[in-house]
Design a protein around this motif. Structure first.
Motif, short mmCIF file in Angstrom:
data_model
loop_
_atom_site.label_atom_id
_atom_site.label_comp_id
_atom_site.label_asym_id
_atom_site.label_seq_id
_atom_site.Cartn_x
_atom_site.Cartn_y
_atom_site.Cartn_z
N GLU A 54 91.91 -1.85 51.70
CA GLU A 54 90.92 -2.05 50.76
C GLU A 54 91.50 -1.96 49.53
O GLU A 54 91.29 -2.73 48.65
CB GLU A 54 89.65 -1.24 51.13
CG GLU A 54 88.72 -1.62 52.16
CD GLU A 54 88.29 -2.94 52.19
OE1 GLU A 54 87.67 -3.41 51.02
OE2 GLU A 54 88.46 -3.77 53.08
N LEU A 55 92.26 -0.94 49.18
CA LEU A 55 92.92 -0.75 47.99
C LEU A 55 93.67 -1.74 47.77
O LEU A 55 93.81 -2.62 46.48
CB LEU A 55 93.71 0.64 48.02
CG LEU A 55 94.60 0.93 46.67
CD1 LEU A 55 93.74 1.03 45.68
CD2 LEU A 55 95.25 2.13 47.13
N ILE A 56 94.63 -2.46 48.50
CA ILE A 56 95.74 -3.49 48.35
C ILE A 56 94.98 -4.86 48.17
O ILE A 56 95.26 -5.48 47.16
CB ILE A 56 96.59 -3.45 49.71
CG1 ILE A 56 97.50 -2.24 49.51
CG2 ILE A 56 97.47 -4.72 49.50
CD1 ILE A 56 98.65 -2.40 50.78
N LYS A 57 93.70 -4.99 48.74
CA LYS A 57 92.94 -6.11 48.53
C LYS A 57 92.55 -6.17 47.25
O LYS A 57 92.50 -7.31 46.53
CB LYS A 57 91.86 -6.02 49.69
CG LYS A 57 90.93 -7.44 49.70
CD LYS A 57 89.78 -7.54 50.66
CE LYS A 57 88.83 -8.49 50.50
NZ LYS A 57 87.81 -8.68 51.40
N SER A 58 92.05 -4.97 46.76
CA SER A 58 91.75 -4.97 45.36
C SER A 58 92.45 -5.35 44.04
O SER A 58 92.03 -5.63 43.09
CB SER A 58 90.89 -3.94 45.29
OG SER A 58 91.77 -2.64 44.93
N ILE A 59 93.82 -5.06 44.61
CA ILE A 59 94.95 -5.36 43.58
C ILE A 59 95.69 -6.70 43.86
O ILE A 59 96.63 -7.15 43.10
CB ILE A 59 95.71 -4.17 43.27
CG1 ILE A 59 96.35 -3.69 44.54
CG2 ILE A 59 94.84 -3.18 42.46
CD1 ILE A 59 97.89 -3.84 44.72
N SER A 60 95.58 -7.28 44.98
CA SER A 60 96.32 -8.35 45.43
C SER A 60 96.50 -9.63 44.60
O SER A 60 97.48 -10.36 44.73
CB SER A 60 95.94 -8.78 46.95
OG SER A 60 94.73 -9.15 46.96
N LYS A 61 95.36 -9.96 43.69
CA LYS A 61 95.34 -11.02 42.74
C LYS A 61 95.62 -10.84 41.40
O LYS A 61 95.43 -11.35 40.44
CB LYS A 61 94.17 -11.40 42.82
CG LYS A 61 93.90 -12.28 44.38
CD LYS A 61 92.48 -13.00 44.67
CE LYS A 61 92.27 -13.67 45.86
NZ LYS A 61 90.93 -14.32 46.07
N GLU A 62 96.35 -9.65 41.11
CA GLU A 62 96.67 -9.26 39.92
C GLU A 62 97.55 -10.33 39.45
O GLU A 62 98.58 -10.61 40.10
CB GLU A 62 97.47 -7.99 40.06
CG GLU A 62 97.96 -7.30 38.36
CD GLU A 62 96.92 -6.79 37.75
OE1 GLU A 62 96.75 -6.84 36.57
OE2 GLU A 62 95.88 -6.22 38.26
N PRO A 63 97.44 -10.95 38.30
CA PRO A 63 98.04 -12.15 37.63
C PRO A 63 99.37 -11.66 37.29
O PRO A 63 99.64 -10.52 36.83
CB PRO A 63 97.19 -12.42 36.33
CG PRO A 63 96.51 -11.29 36.12
CD PRO A 63 96.01 -10.44 37.27
N GLN A 64 100.50 -12.57 37.25
CA GLN A 64 101.80 -12.05 36.76
C GLN A 64 101.78 -11.69 35.18
O GLN A 64 100.75 -11.96 34.48
CB GLN A 64 102.86 -13.30 36.41
CG GLN A 64 103.02 -13.72 38.12
CD GLN A 64 104.21 -15.08 38.08
OE1 GLN A 64 103.92 -15.91 37.30
NE2 GLN A 64 105.36 -14.82 38.63
N PHE A 65 102.48 -10.84 34.89
CA PHE A 65 102.84 -10.11 33.57
C PHE A 65 103.17 -11.20 32.57
O PHE A 65 103.98 -11.93 32.75
CB PHE A 65 103.89 -8.86 33.50
CG PHE A 65 103.98 -8.35 32.23
CD1 PHE A 65 103.18 -7.21 31.84
CD2 PHE A 65 105.09 -8.74 31.16
CE1 PHE A 65 103.52 -6.64 30.55
CE2 PHE A 65 105.15 -8.25 29.95
CZ PHE A 65 104.41 -7.32 29.80
N THR A 66 102.33 -11.23 31.45
CA THR A 66 102.70 -12.15 30.23
C THR A 66 102.69 -11.21 29.13
O THR A 66 102.31 -10.33 28.81
CB THR A 66 101.76 -13.18 30.19
OG1 THR A 66 100.50 -12.63 30.07
CG2 THR A 66 101.87 -14.19 31.33
#
Length: 255
Positions: free
Chosen positions: A242-254
């Motif tokens: 659940e934790l990894i799912k919650s951060i899995s779509k973190e956008p690339q750093f810009t």
């Protein structure tokens, strides 16, 4: 056991979420000083910690770094710094839980004491031995040179948040000896003693599950990604999922 893909950006968010709940950091926020030295991973850490004390307003991680590694397209100098640093906001310094905007580690280093915490990113990881090293571009040792005065001189805690994409296979001390030798070119390298904090430590601290890196790589935005095999009690593995799912779509750093 389950396996999960974590991108570098998601890894930074995962590390940050765990450090927000780190006992030493929470204690220093209550009564003491926390210095989050500017860096790309620490930008995420600063976001999470400032959010936890309801002081995120006014913070942006877009220019929260001094040196940065970019593709060779001419945006940085030989030392790895942007040619235009006008947007640099300073480090994040919290004193008794209050963000003192505009300060850097150089402003507070002489006043730090045992119980205070410094967070500083790293550039090379020896994962097996939980050791880290930092690239040095500044002739006086930069921010880590300043930090070590308090770490070694006054037992200030040093935490080194770094993603597993920064792993190397050679001995860090040997690498430093060669990179720092007279006649060598490019950045220097400084192995430092501190609490190395990667995605593995983050996942374990937040869920209790055991994690190990089993594969790496990717393309089309997954470059630098890692695969973690996660094991433990079913409730721990489910919490990790659940934790990894919650951060899995973190956008690339810009920036």
């Amino acid at each position: 056991m389950k396996q999960f893909l974590i991108t570098p950006a998601a890894g930074k968010r995962l590390i940050a979420r765990a450090l927000k709940d780190h006992s030493a950091i929470k204690d220093a926020i209550k009564s003491g000083v926390v210095v989050i030295i500017a860096g790309t991973t620490n930008g995420y850490v600063a976001e999470e910690i400032l959010s936890s004390v309801n002081q995120l307003e006014g913070f942006s991680r877009k220019r929260f770094f001094r040196g940065i590694v970019l593709p060779p397209v001419g945006l940085t100098s030989e030392s790895g710094r942007l040619k235009d640093e006008s947007g640099f906001p300073g480090d994040v310094v919290l004193v008794d839980g209050v963000w003192k905007k505009g300060l850097t580690i150089f402003d507070v280093i002489d006043d730090l004491k045992e119980g205070d915490v410094i967070l500083k990113g790293a550039n090379a990881l020896d994962v097996s031995n939980k050791k880290a090293a930092i690239y040095i571009g500044h002739p006086q040792g930069g921010t880590i040179g300043a930090a070590l005065q308090a770490v070694v001189g006054r037992r200030v805690r040093l935490i080194l948040p770094a993603g597993l994409e920064k792993r190397v296979t050679n001995d860090l001390d040997d690498l430093a000896l060669r990179l720092n030798s007279p006649g060598a070119k490019g950045p220097r390298l400084l192995p430092v003693v501190g609490e190395v904090f990667t995605e593995i430590e983050a996942l374990t601290s937040l869920t209790g599950a055991h994690a190990e890196m089993v594969a790496a790589g990717g393309v089309a935005g997954a470059e630098g990604s890692i695969w973690l095999a996660v094991s433990g009690k079913s409730v721990e593995v489910e919490a990790a999922q659940e934790l990894i799912k919650s951060i899995s779509k973190e956008p690339q750093f810009t920036f």
